[in-house]
Design a protein around this motif. Structure first.
Motif, PDB file in Angstrom:
ATOM      1  N   UNK A  40       0.830  -1.202   0.000  1.00 54.58           N
ATOM      2  CA  UNK A  40       0.000   0.000   0.000  1.00 54.58           C
ATOM      3  C   UNK A  40       0.869   1.258   0.000  1.00 54.58           C
ATOM      4  N   UNK A  41       1.928   1.246   0.783  1.00 47.25           N
ATOM      5  CA  UNK A  41       2.824   2.402   0.817  1.00 47.25           C
ATOM      6  C   UNK A  41       3.549   2.613  -0.495  1.00 47.25           C
ATOM      7  N   UNK A  42       4.054   1.527  -1.084  1.00 47.81           N
ATOM      8  CA  UNK A  42       4.762   1.642  -2.362  1.00 47.81           C
ATOM      9  C   UNK A  42       3.805   2.086  -3.465  1.00 47.81           C
ATOM     10  N   UNK A  43       2.581   1.549  -3.454  1.00 49.61           N
ATOM     11  CA  UNK A  43       1.600   1.944  -4.469  1.00 49.61           C
ATOM     12  C   UNK A  43       1.245   3.422  -4.338  1.00 49.61           C
ATOM     13  N   UNK A  44       1.135   3.893  -3.104  1.00 50.10           N
ATOM     14  CA  UNK A  44       0.844   5.317  -2.902  1.00 50.10           C
ATOM     15  C   UNK A  44       1.956   6.209  -3.415  1.00 50.10           C
ATOM     16  N   UNK A  45       3.201   5.818  -3.145  1.00 52.68           N
ATOM     17  CA  UNK A  45       4.332   6.619  -3.610  1.00 52.68           C
ATOM     18  C   UNK A  45       4.439   6.583  -5.132  1.00 52.68           C
ATOM     19  N   UNK A  46       4.231   5.399  -5.714  1.00 52.86           N
ATOM     20  CA  UNK A  46       4.309   5.312  -7.178  1.00 52.86           C
ATOM     21  C   UNK A  46       3.170   6.048  -7.863  1.00 52.86           C
ATOM     22  N   UNK A  47       1.990   6.063  -7.234  1.00 57.62           N
ATOM     23  CA  UNK A  47       0.879   6.807  -7.847  1.00 57.62           C
ATOM     24  C   UNK A  47       1.170   8.304  -7.850  1.00 57.62           C
ATOM     25  N   UNK A  48       1.824   8.793  -6.796  1.00 58.56           N
ATOM     26  CA  UNK A  48       2.215  10.210  -6.785  1.00 58.56           C
ATOM     27  C   UNK A  48       3.245  10.489  -7.878  1.00 58.56           C
ATOM     28  N   UNK A  49       4.195   9.564  -8.050  1.00 62.15           N
ATOM     29  CA  UNK A  49       5.217   9.745  -9.071  1.00 62.15           C
ATOM     30  C   UNK A  49       4.612   9.712 -10.474  1.00 62.15           C
ATOM     31  N   UNK A  50       3.708   8.786 -10.709  1.00 63.39           N
ATOM     32  CA  UNK A  50       3.033   8.707 -12.006  1.00 63.39           C
ATOM     33  C   UNK A  50       2.194   9.953 -12.234  1.00 63.39           C
ATOM     34  N   UNK A  51       1.513  10.421 -11.198  1.00 66.06           N
ATOM     35  CA  UNK A  51       0.724  11.644 -11.322  1.00 66.06           C
ATOM     36  C   UNK A  51       1.591  12.857 -11.631  1.00 66.06           C
ATOM     37  N   UNK A  52       2.780  12.889 -11.031  1.00 65.28           N
ATOM     38  CA  UNK A  52       3.704  14.005 -11.277  1.00 65.28           C
ATOM     39  C   UNK A  52       4.129  14.028 -12.750  1.00 65.28           C
ATOM     40  N   UNK A  53       4.511  12.877 -13.286  1.00 66.58           N
ATOM     41  CA  UNK A  53       4.977  12.838 -14.667  1.00 66.58           C
ATOM     42  C   UNK A  53       3.829  12.956 -15.670  1.00 66.58           C
ATOM     43  N   UNK A  70      -2.833  19.755  -2.514  1.00 69.94           N
ATOM     44  CA  UNK A  70      -1.819  20.798  -2.396  1.00 69.94           C
ATOM     45  C   UNK A  70      -1.069  20.942  -3.718  1.00 69.94           C
ATOM     46  N   UNK A  71      -0.621  22.159  -3.991  1.00 68.60           N
ATOM     47  CA  UNK A  71       0.036  22.450  -5.260  1.00 68.60           C
ATOM     48  C   UNK A  71       1.531  22.635  -5.011  1.00 68.60           C
ATOM     49  N   UNK A  72       2.335  22.097  -5.905  1.00 66.76           N
ATOM     50  CA  UNK A  72       3.785  22.289  -5.838  1.00 66.76           C
ATOM     51  C   UNK A  72       4.522  20.969  -5.762  1.00 66.76           C
ATOM     52  N   UNK A  73       5.767  21.020  -6.220  1.00 67.22           N
ATOM     53  CA  UNK A  73       6.576  19.813  -6.216  1.00 67.22           C
ATOM     54  C   UNK A  73       6.915  19.363  -4.794  1.00 67.22           C
ATOM     55  N   UNK A  74       7.049  20.306  -3.888  1.00 70.50           N
ATOM     56  CA  UNK A  74       7.342  19.965  -2.495  1.00 70.50           C
ATOM     57  C   UNK A  74       6.176  19.205  -1.874  1.00 70.50           C
ATOM     58  N   UNK A  75       4.948  19.572  -2.254  1.00 68.47           N
ATOM     59  CA  UNK A  75       3.765  18.880  -1.735  1.00 68.47           C
ATOM     60  C   UNK A  75       3.711  17.447  -2.257  1.00 68.47           C
ATOM     61  N   UNK A  76       4.080  17.268  -3.517  1.00 67.10           N
ATOM     62  CA  UNK A  76       4.105  15.916  -4.090  1.00 67.10           C
ATOM     63  C   UNK A  76       5.187  15.092  -3.406  1.00 67.10           C
ATOM     64  N   UNK A  77       6.355  15.686  -3.180  1.00 71.41           N
ATOM     65  CA  UNK A  77       7.447  14.977  -2.514  1.00 71.41           C
ATOM     66  C   UNK A  77       7.060  14.598  -1.088  1.00 71.41           C
ATOM     67  N   UNK A  78       6.383  15.506  -0.373  1.00 73.67           N
ATOM     68  CA  UNK A  78       5.952  15.213   0.990  1.00 73.67           C
ATOM     69  C   UNK A  78       4.936  14.074   1.006  1.00 73.67           C
ATOM     70  N   UNK A  79       4.036  14.086   0.042  1.00 73.89           N
ATOM     71  CA  UNK A  79       3.042  13.021  -0.044  1.00 73.89           C
ATOM     72  C   UNK A  79       3.698  11.676  -0.365  1.00 73.89           C
ATOM     73  N   UNK A  80       4.735  11.706  -1.212  1.00 68.03           N
ATOM     74  CA  UNK A  80       5.460  10.469  -1.513  1.00 68.03           C
ATOM     75  C   UNK A  80       6.190   9.945  -0.284  1.00 68.03           C
ATOM     76  N   UNK A  81       6.812  10.825   0.462  1.00 65.42           N
ATOM     77  CA  UNK A  81       7.528  10.411   1.678  1.00 65.42           C
ATOM     78  C   UNK A  81       6.554   9.840   2.702  1.00 65.42           C
ATOM     79  N   UNK A  82       5.382  10.441   2.825  1.00 67.95           N
ATOM     80  CA  UNK A  82       4.372   9.907   3.745  1.00 67.95           C
ATOM     81  C   UNK A  82       3.973   8.484   3.357  1.00 67.95           C
ATOM     82  N   UNK A  83       3.826   8.243   2.058  1.00 67.75           N
ATOM     83  CA  UNK A  83       3.478   6.899   1.591  1.00 67.75           C
ATOM     84  C   UNK A  83       4.610   5.912   1.838  1.00 67.75           C
ATOM     85  N   UNK A  84       5.840   6.352   1.658  1.00 66.50           N
ATOM     86  CA  UNK A  84       6.986   5.479   1.902  1.00 66.50           C
ATOM     87  C   UNK A  84       7.097   5.132   3.384  1.00 66.50           C
TER      88      UNK A  84
END
Length: 118
Positions: A40-53, A70-84
Motif C-alpha cells: 500500500x505504501x509503495x503503491x501510494x508513492x508510485x501513484x504520486x510519481x506517475x501523477x507528477x509525470x 496541495x500544489x507544488x513539487x514539495x507537496x508531491x514529494x511530501x506526499x510520496x515520503x508519507x506513503x513510503x
C-alpha cells in the motif's frame, strides 16, 4: 508404581505435532499483513510519481498537484515520503513473518528426521 524417566533436552515434555504448522501459518499471516502494508505504501508513492509525470506531460507549464490537493513539487514529494513511511511500517511484519515461517519449516524438518531415526 510409575516409572520416572529423566527428561533431557532431546525429549519434549508434550507431543505437539501441529506446532510447526501453526508457527508457519502464523508466520504466513503476519507476512501477508506486512506485504499488504508495504504494498500500500509503495503503491501510494508510485501513484504520486506517475501523477507528477503525467501532469508534466499533459500540462508542462502548470504546477504539479498532490493527491491531497496541495500544489507544488514539495507537496508531491511530501506526499510520496508519507506513503513510503507507511510502507516502511510493513517491513518489520515481513521480517517477523519470514523468521516464523523459517522456524516452523526447520521444526518440521527436524521432526521428520527424528521420526525417520526411530
Amino acid at each position: 508404581m510409575p516409572v520416572h524417566t529423566k527428561l533431557t533436552a532431546a525429549q519434549p515434555t508434550t507431543s505437539r505435532p501441529y506446532a510447526p504448522l501453526m508457527v508457519r501459518l502464523i508466520g504466513l499471516i503476519i507476512t501477508l499483513i506486512g506485504l499488504a502494508i508495504a504494498g500500500w505504501g509503495v503503491a501510494g508513492a508510485l501513484s504520486e510519481l506517475v501523477g507528477l509525470y503525467s501532469g508534466a506531460l499533459s500540462a508542462p507549464l502548470e504546477s504539479p498537484t498532490a493527491a491531497n490537493g496541495e500544489v507544488g513539487e514539495e507537496a508531491v514529494a511530501k506526499s510520496m515520503i508519507d506513503s513510503v513511511i507507511v510502507g516502511a511500517a510493513g517491513v518489520p511484519f515481513l521480517a517477523v513473518g519470514g523468521v516464523l515461517m523459517f522456524i516452523g519449516g526447520g521444526r518440521k524438518r527436524r521432526a521428520r528426521t527424528r521420526r525417520n531415526l526411530r
